[in-house]
Design a protein around this motif. Structure first.
Motif, PDB file in Angstrom:
ATOM      1  N   SER A  68      68.323  37.802  -2.510  1.00 55.19           N
ATOM      2  CA  SER A  68      69.564  37.416  -1.520  1.00 55.19           C
ATOM      3  C   SER A  68      70.584  38.383  -1.352  1.00 55.19           C
ATOM      4  CB  SER A  68      69.418  35.952  -1.979  1.00 55.19           C
ATOM      5  OG  SER A  68      71.270  35.618  -0.964  1.00 55.19           O
ATOM      6  N   ASP A  69      71.079  39.481  -2.451  1.00 59.40           N
ATOM      7  CA  ASP A  69      72.540  39.721  -2.146  1.00 59.40           C
ATOM      8  C   ASP A  69      72.253  40.801  -1.060  1.00 59.40           C
ATOM      9  OD1 ASP A  69      73.521  38.113  -3.495  1.00 59.40           O
ATOM     10  OD2 ASP A  69      73.302  39.359  -5.558  1.00 59.40           O
ATOM     11  N   VAL A  70      70.656  41.823  -1.118  1.00 55.70           N
ATOM     12  CA  VAL A  70      70.726  42.538  -0.315  1.00 55.70           C
ATOM     13  C   VAL A  70      70.396  42.473   0.759  1.00 55.70           C
ATOM     14  CG1 VAL A  70      69.770  44.630  -2.302  1.00 55.70           C
ATOM     15  CG2 VAL A  70      68.247  42.540  -0.982  1.00 55.70           C
ATOM     16  N   GLY A  71      70.022  41.137   1.205  1.00 54.62           N
ATOM     17  CA  GLY A  71      69.645  40.729   3.250  1.00 54.62           C
ATOM     18  C   GLY A  71      68.441  40.660   2.540  1.00 54.62           C
ATOM     19  N   ALA A  72      67.695  40.625   1.481  1.00 57.77           N
ATOM     20  CA  ALA A  72      66.126  40.467   2.121  1.00 57.77           C
ATOM     21  C   ALA A  72      65.608  39.307   2.355  1.00 57.77           C
ATOM     22  CB  ALA A  72      65.392  41.006   1.168  1.00 57.77           C
ATOM     23  N   LEU A  73      66.496  38.395   2.644  1.00 54.68           N
ATOM     24  CA  LEU A  73      66.060  36.998   2.134  1.00 54.68           C
ATOM     25  C   LEU A  73      67.180  36.174   3.412  1.00 54.68           C
ATOM     26  CD1 LEU A  73      64.826  35.497  -0.866  1.00 54.68           C
ATOM     27  CD2 LEU A  73      63.273  36.770   0.863  1.00 54.68           C
ATOM     28  N   ARG A  74      66.915  35.439   4.087  1.00 52.47           N
ATOM     29  CA  ARG A  74      67.650  34.812   4.799  1.00 52.47           C
ATOM     30  C   ARG A  74      68.149  33.197   3.898  1.00 52.47           C
ATOM     31  NH1 ARG A  74      64.465  34.621  10.438  1.00 52.47           N
ATOM     32  NH2 ARG A  74      64.749  36.736  11.082  1.00 52.47           N
ATOM     33  N   PRO A  75      69.076  32.821   4.122  1.00 51.11           N
ATOM     34  CA  PRO A  75      69.409  31.293   3.299  1.00 51.11           C
ATOM     35  C   PRO A  75      68.543  29.868   3.611  1.00 51.11           C
ATOM     36  CG  PRO A  75      71.700  31.792   5.557  1.00 51.11           C
ATOM     37  CD  PRO A  75      70.004  32.826   5.547  1.00 51.11           C
ATOM     38  N   ALA A  76      67.623  30.152   5.158  1.00 51.31           N
ATOM     39  CA  ALA A  76      66.370  29.739   4.573  1.00 51.31           C
ATOM     40  C   ALA A  76      65.064  29.369   3.060  1.00 51.31           C
ATOM     41  CB  ALA A  76      66.219  29.065   5.726  1.00 51.31           C
ATOM     42  N   PRO A 172      57.055  38.314  -8.180  1.00 58.10           N
ATOM     43  CA  PRO A 172      56.425  39.974  -8.385  1.00 58.10           C
ATOM     44  C   PRO A 172      57.191  39.860  -6.549  1.00 58.10           C
ATOM     45  CG  PRO A 172      54.306  38.792  -8.778  1.00 58.10           C
ATOM     46  CD  PRO A 172      55.529  37.714  -9.001  1.00 58.10           C
ATOM     47  N   LEU A 173      56.741  38.602  -5.978  1.00 56.98           N
ATOM     48  CA  LEU A 173      57.454  39.042  -4.725  1.00 56.98           C
ATOM     49  C   LEU A 173      58.667  38.771  -4.647  1.00 56.98           C
ATOM     50  CD1 LEU A 173      54.685  36.173  -2.562  1.00 56.98           C
ATOM     51  CD2 LEU A 173      54.850  39.538  -3.008  1.00 56.98           C
ATOM     52  N   LEU A 174      59.822  38.095  -5.181  1.00 56.05           N
ATOM     53  CA  LEU A 174      60.962  38.122  -5.001  1.00 56.05           C
ATOM     54  C   LEU A 174      61.912  39.227  -5.631  1.00 56.05           C
ATOM     55  CD1 LEU A 174      61.569  34.594  -6.317  1.00 56.05           C
ATOM     56  CD2 LEU A 174      62.603  35.952  -3.991  1.00 56.05           C
ATOM     57  N   VAL A 175      60.651  40.644  -6.248  1.00 51.97           N
ATOM     58  CA  VAL A 175      61.164  41.562  -7.144  1.00 51.97           C
ATOM     59  C   VAL A 175      60.563  42.605  -5.950  1.00 51.97           C
ATOM     60  CG1 VAL A 175      60.784  43.320  -8.794  1.00 51.97           C
ATOM     61  CG2 VAL A 175      60.899  40.977  -9.123  1.00 51.97           C
ATOM     62  N   HIS A 176      60.080  42.611  -5.556  1.00 53.95           N
ATOM     63  CA  HIS A 176      59.616  43.364  -4.418  1.00 53.95           C
ATOM     64  C   HIS A 176      60.504  43.028  -3.096  1.00 53.95           C
ATOM     65  CE1 HIS A 176      55.882  44.744  -6.401  1.00 53.95           C
ATOM     66  NE2 HIS A 176      55.694  45.330  -5.573  1.00 53.95           N
ATOM     67  N   ALA A 177      61.100  41.921  -2.944  1.00 50.26           N
ATOM     68  CA  ALA A 177      61.714  41.551  -1.843  1.00 50.26           C
ATOM     69  C   ALA A 177      63.949  42.586  -2.154  1.00 50.26           C
ATOM     70  CB  ALA A 177      61.944  40.649  -1.116  1.00 50.26           C
ATOM     71  N   ALA A 178      63.500  42.115  -3.515  1.00 55.16           N
ATOM     72  CA  ALA A 178      65.169  43.088  -4.372  1.00 55.16           C
ATOM     73  C   ALA A 178      64.822  43.984  -4.288  1.00 55.16           C
ATOM     74  CB  ALA A 178      65.135  42.488  -5.459  1.00 55.16           C
ATOM     75  N   LEU A 179      63.356  44.818  -4.760  1.00 52.87           N
ATOM     76  CA  LEU A 179      63.753  46.408  -4.271  1.00 52.87           C
ATOM     77  C   LEU A 179      63.591  47.103  -2.680  1.00 52.87           C
ATOM     78  CD1 LEU A 179      61.294  46.912  -7.649  1.00 52.87           C
ATOM     79  CD2 LEU A 179      64.093  47.638  -7.071  1.00 52.87           C
ATOM     80  N   PHE A 180      62.340  46.297  -1.775  1.00 50.69           N
ATOM     81  CA  PHE A 180      61.854  46.743  -0.988  1.00 50.69           C
ATOM     82  C   PHE A 180      62.565  46.316   0.965  1.00 50.69           C
ATOM     83  CE2 PHE A 180      58.680  47.884  -3.971  1.00 50.69           C
ATOM     84  CZ  PHE A 180      59.508  48.848  -4.191  1.00 50.69           C
ATOM     85  N   GLY A 181      63.064  45.074   0.417  1.00 50.90           N
ATOM     86  CA  GLY A 181      63.758  44.224   1.521  1.00 50.90           C
ATOM     87  C   GLY A 181      63.170  43.865   1.971  1.00 50.90           C
ATOM     88  N   SER A 182      63.457  43.519   3.977  1.00 53.77           N
ATOM     89  CA  SER A 182      63.299  42.146   4.395  1.00 53.77           C
ATOM     90  C   SER A 182      61.310  42.390   4.935  1.00 53.77           C
ATOM     91  CB  SER A 182      63.772  42.011   5.488  1.00 53.77           C
ATOM     92  OG  SER A 182      63.796  43.117   6.575  1.00 53.77           O
TER      93      SER A 182
END
Length: 198
Positions: A68-76, A172-182
């Protein structure tokens, strides 16, 4: 081609049986007495006796915040994963003792040999055995159905395990979102929705 395919199937079955035996060796608790890493990110292994609590606090929430902090996920998307976390005790399936798991068992950490497979680069800790199996499925392990069949023969999985695969893939998907973005947003959202349908 036929002989080679047959050898690969034998190797996959041997790997599945060996993985089941490793999981069955067990662990003292969920987590470990050491801190770890998943890729370059820290992995909090603070021990717990409750898998749902461990998975929520040590595996989902830290990486949900990072993504969320890196903008990979939206509030929803964040709200959707938070609903999974709230419902974890009911979504987790039957209670199981801590298993000795690899912890980062994607297909790139499985090295095939002529008669079996070897795993590398572990993030070893006490965890849920379905976590390793879900990770194998996430990025497509060759001969996965053979691995799973041999695993089931060695140590059967609890009913409904296939429906829980998306739940175990969330970390692992959250890890990838945190590392590689949206680019991982849709897969994370889809896994959370599937976990809630469980």
């Amino acid at each position: 081609m036929g002989a080679r395919h047959s050898r690969q199937r034998v190797a996959a079955r041997r790997f599945g049986a060996r993985l089941a035996r490793m999981h069955d060796a067990g662990a003292e608790s969920f987590g470990a007495d050491w801190s770890g890493y998943i890729g370059p990110l820290p992995l909090d292994n603070t021990p717990s006796t409750d898998w749902s609590e461990f998975y929520a606090r040590r595996r989902l929430l830290p990486y949900l915040r990072r993504a969320s902090d890196v903008g990979a996920l939206r509030p929803a998307d964040v709200a959707l994963v938070e609903r999974v976390i709230e419902r974890l005790p009911e979504l987790a399936g039957p209670s199981e003792p801590p298993a000795r798991i690899h912890g980062d068992l994607w297909s790139g950490n499985v090295l095939w040999q002529p008669d079996t497979a070897t795993v590398i680069d572990p993030a070893a800790h006490g965890g849920h055995r379905e976590t390793d199996l879900a990770m194998l499925a996430l990025f497509g392990l060759p001969h996965l159905e053979e691995v799973l069949a041999a695993y089931q023969e060695e140590t059967p999985l609890a009913d409904g395990w296939r429906q829980r695969v998306p739940l175990h893939q969330l970390h692992p998907l959250l890890v990838h979102a945190a590392l590689f973005g949206s680019g991982y947003r849709a897969a994370t959202r889809d896994a959370a929705k599937a976990a809630l349908r469980g």
